[in-house]
Design an enzyme around this catalytic site. Structure first.
Site, PDB file in Angstrom:
ATOM      1  N   ARG A 240       0.864  -1.198   0.000  1.00 44.56           N
ATOM      2  CA  ARG A 240       0.000   0.000   0.000  1.00 44.56           C
ATOM      3  C   ARG A 240       0.883   1.225   0.000  1.00 44.56           C
ATOM      4  NH1 ARG A 240      -2.754   4.155   0.518  1.00 44.56           N
ATOM      5  NH2 ARG A 240      -4.873   4.261   1.337  1.00 44.56           N
TER       6      ARG A 240
ATOM      7  N   GLU B 211     -11.871   5.263  -3.847  1.00 46.86           N
ATOM      8  CA  GLU B 211     -12.112   3.831  -3.986  1.00 46.86           C
ATOM      9  C   GLU B 211     -12.791   3.512  -5.317  1.00 46.86           C
ATOM     10  OE1 GLU B 211     -11.049   1.592  -2.044  1.00 46.86           O
ATOM     11  OE2 GLU B 211     -10.378   2.818  -0.364  1.00 46.86           O
TER      12      GLU B 211
ATOM     13  N   ARG C  47      -0.710  -5.154   4.888  1.00 45.62           N
ATOM     14  CA  ARG C  47       0.077  -4.781   3.722  1.00 45.62           C
ATOM     15  C   ARG C  47       1.236  -3.871   4.120  1.00 45.62           C
ATOM     16  NH1 ARG C  47      -4.979  -2.545   0.305  1.00 45.62           N
ATOM     17  NH2 ARG C  47      -5.130  -1.413   2.272  1.00 45.62           N
TER      18      ARG C  47
END
Length: 496
Positions: free
Chosen positions: A223, A231, A290
């Site tokens: 990320r 999004e 992540r």
């Protein structure tokens, strides 16, 4: 009364009852702890297999752990726990093994003269044997004694040397020390965790998330640190982007820019070799496990490019470049760059229709001819076996450029610039692939369409609803079963 309140309690004083209670409670605690230790691998396996409270999602960066849980995840999680137990047992065995020691023979002290004189005494046996030569140096109250064993064959000689006699050779004092050696493993501290890698971009998930291949062959999702693009796989939240209104128009605007950010990332990074780096002032991993990284490509920061070109906002978190990133965002906003150049659309009145295939535009008719919502195996791991087939039922070509598809959970997909011939079909796959005039790909890393039923909405490039298609349980909803149930209940009540 609770269970705890029902437990027997200790009484004042030292009584047999109190002793037995203490022994019982200690035994119960040991049994519970033992059960917990032995059942922990199975508990962890079940929790991750069922993805309880998103546990599998958070640990999906670990090899073998799926974002959706499942039997394979449970088996892998149990295996990890058993391996961990094995390591603990191995360490316990290694630390409890007896250490090798070396015995030092005791030193033999010969009679010595008192005072500050130095006296050397030597004794030699005439037979081949082991002879102990002891030398003692006495100075004041301090005496040093050392011994050594040698093998020799010589005549018997007694020699006493006094330093004050001129005709006698001065004594040679030989001190042979026996040293006991202790072998100690050099302590080593683990090297600091690596903070920078050169990786290959395998897939662009969206504007701020990448799948990369590390030098050791491991593929993981990372990320981008400090930035947040709108999004595209879930609902957008205009409240996170100042100056964008919390309305349908604002959400549509952000979804559009989310797709633009994804396209920009694909153009710049797809299949490229980049440098990623973590930040010691920031969390190393995010909520979903992540790695949080800065990405550099061709000598430039991609995180900064997203902000400067208006594809992203600064993410609310702590990291070393925060002030610089805020300045980049402020500049983009003041210059109306990218998503910050919000232009409210003209109000359009549309007529909502509830039909299973639908609507006519100026160039053709788009209808849904097939929905395959239940992919083989785990839906979230077989996204391309989940698909929807659209058909141009008109007699003219139909351009889908700018059209979008939505479901009831606010997932959004925008068609690329493709044209569908009359009578031809185009299949929208949930997973990833290369778009063509007959097959397009959502690019989602998880299933979109509900197996039990969902509604497909398609809007044209002007925002007009063109298709509303309901399938599954939702399409079968009817008031007849409810009326039948009410009549049955009424008949039963009358007979009572």
């Amino acid at each position: 009364m609770s269970v705890v309140e029902r437990l027997p309690r200790l009484e004042p004083g030292l009584t047999l009852r109190n002793v037995l209670l203490v022994v019982f409670y200690l035994w119960a605690i040991l049994v519970l702890v033992g059960l917990l230790i032995y059942t922990l691998p199975f508990v962890v396996a079940v929790v991750l297999g069922l993805n309880v409270r998103g546990s599998a999602d958070r640990l999906s960066a670990i090899p073998g752990i799926s974002t959706d849980g499942g039997l394979s995840t449970a088996v892998v999680a149990g295996g990890y726990m058993l391996c961990l137990y094995g390591v603990i047992l191995a360490l316990a065995w290694a630390t409890s093994a007896p250490a090798a020691t070396q015995t030092t023979p005791p030193a033999t002290t010969m009679p010595t003269a008192s005072g500050s004189d130095a006296t050397v005494a030597a004794t030699t046996q005439t037979t081949p044997t082991t002879t102990t030569v002891a030398s003692t140096v006495s100075t004041g109250s301090t005496t040093t004694t050392a011994s050594s064993s040698i093998s020799t064959q010589a005549s018997t000689t007694d020699a006493t040397a006094t330093p004050t006699v001129a005709t006698t050779a001065p004594p040679t004092t030989t001190t042979t020390a026996t040293v006991a050696r202790t072998t100690t493993a050099a302590s080593t501290t683990g090297s600091e965790r690596r903070t920078e890698w050169q990786v290959d971009v395998v897939r662009v998930v969206d504007g701020d998330t990448l799948e990369v291949a590390f030098p050791d062959g491991r593929v993981a999702r990372v990320r981008l640190l400090g930035v947040d693009t709108p999004e595209v796989h879930t609902g957008t939240n205009p409240s996170e982007f100042e100056e964008i209104p919390e309305s349908d128009a604002g959400r549509a605007w952000l979804r559009d820019w989310g797709h633009k950010a994804s396209d920009f990332a694909r153009t710049q990074l797809q299949s490229e070799t980049v440098t990623i780096r973590t930040d010691s002032d920031a969390d190393r991993r995010g909520a979903y496990g992540r790695l949080l990284v800065y990405v550099r490509h061709d000598g430039e920061s991609f995180n900064e490019q997203l902000l400067a070109q208006g594809y992203a906002r600064v993410y609310e978190s702590s990291f070393s470049n925060r002030e610089h990133y805020l300045a980049l965002e402020a500049t983009a906003r003041s210059n109306d760059v990218g998503l910050w150049n919000y232009d409210p659309p003209t109000e359009i009145t549309t007529t909502m229709t509830t039909t299973t295939s639908v609507a006519t535009t100026g160039t053709g008719e788009l209808v849904v001819v097939d929905v395959h919502a239940d992919a083989a195996g785990n839906d979230h791991e077989n996204e391309n076996d989940e698909y929807t087939v659209f058909k141009n039922a008109g007699d003219r070509e139909l351009s889908l450029a700018g059209w979008r598809v939505e479901d009831e959970a606010d997932h959004v997909y925008y068609f690329p610039d493709i044209t569908v011939a009359p009578g031809a079909t185009v299949t929208l796959y949930t997973g990833s692939g290369t778009d063509s005039d007959t097959a397009v790909y959502w690019g989602s890393d998880a299933a979109i369409w509900n197996n039990g039923g969902d509604t497909i909405y398609v809007y044209d490039d002007s925002g007009n609803l063109e298709v509303e298609y309901t399938y599954g349980a939702q399409a079968d909803q009817s008031p007849i079963p409810l009326v039948g149930l009410l009549l049955t209940v009424g008949v039963v009540l009358r007979r009572l």
